[in-house]
Design a protein around this motif. Structure first.
Motif: not given
Length: 189
Positions: A92-95, A118-121, A137-139, A153-159
């Protein structure tokens, strides 16, 4: 299922050490946003965040600054979810570092909670076949499922969908996290 408890956080179990290291880094990033300093980022060897409010908003932005510290937020998430694979917090920290290093998102009081969630997810999904659901995770993170799905989705695209972590990178982060924790504990004495 493994659930991290406060007593385990304070024990000699390897989970708490990894989580503690993760929390030290996140707290330092949060502190650097408050003080506008990047000293801890340079000491830790991770990307230096931009901490000013941005003009462009992403799915990681909260409408207002959360009243809870990033460390407390992560501890609440850990009390509600299971993290069964060692290394999840390192991933998660690496992400987080990857997305900050891309320059496309800043780590600010308005983004740090959702970026971390999101990184933890993503780390949980990558590391564990029997991971928590997005809904869980959302809850646990206190956001809507739709917002978390969009942030994922945004996180994945950005990395660039780059979730793989070479063993050497993983080892470097583990060592850096442990050294940083040791320096912080020594400085506190």
């Amino acid at each position: 299922h493994y659930r991290l408890r406060r007593s385990q956080f304070l024990s000699a179990d390897p989970w708490p050490v990894e989580l503690k290291d993760f929390l030290y880094f996140l707290q330092c990033l949060e502190d650097s946003c408050d003080s506008k300093s990047s000293v801890c980022n340079e000491d830790a060897g991770i990307s230096s965040p931009t901490c000013s409010p941005e003009g462009t908003h992403t799915w990681f932005h909260c409408a207002s600054r959360p009243a809870i510290s990033i460390s407390r937020y992560v501890m609440i998430i850990c009390s509600k979810l299971r993290f069964e694979q060692p290394g999840t917090f390192v991933f998660a920290l690496i992400y987080v570092d990857r997305i900050l290093g891309s320059g496309s998102v800043s780590f600010s009081p308005y983004t740090m909670h959702r970026l971390t969630l999101t990184a933890l997810l993503l780390a949980s999904k990558y590391r564990d076949d029997d991971h928590n659901s997005n809904r869980a995770f959302a809850v646990a993170g206190g956001i809507s499922l739709d917002d978390l799905n969009a942030a994922e989705i945004e996180f994945l695209f950005r990395i660039g969908f780059d979730l793989a972590v070479p063993e050497t990178t993983f080892s470097t982060y583990v060592t850096s996290m442990a050294e940083y924790r040791t320096r912080m504990l020594a400085a506190a004495e």
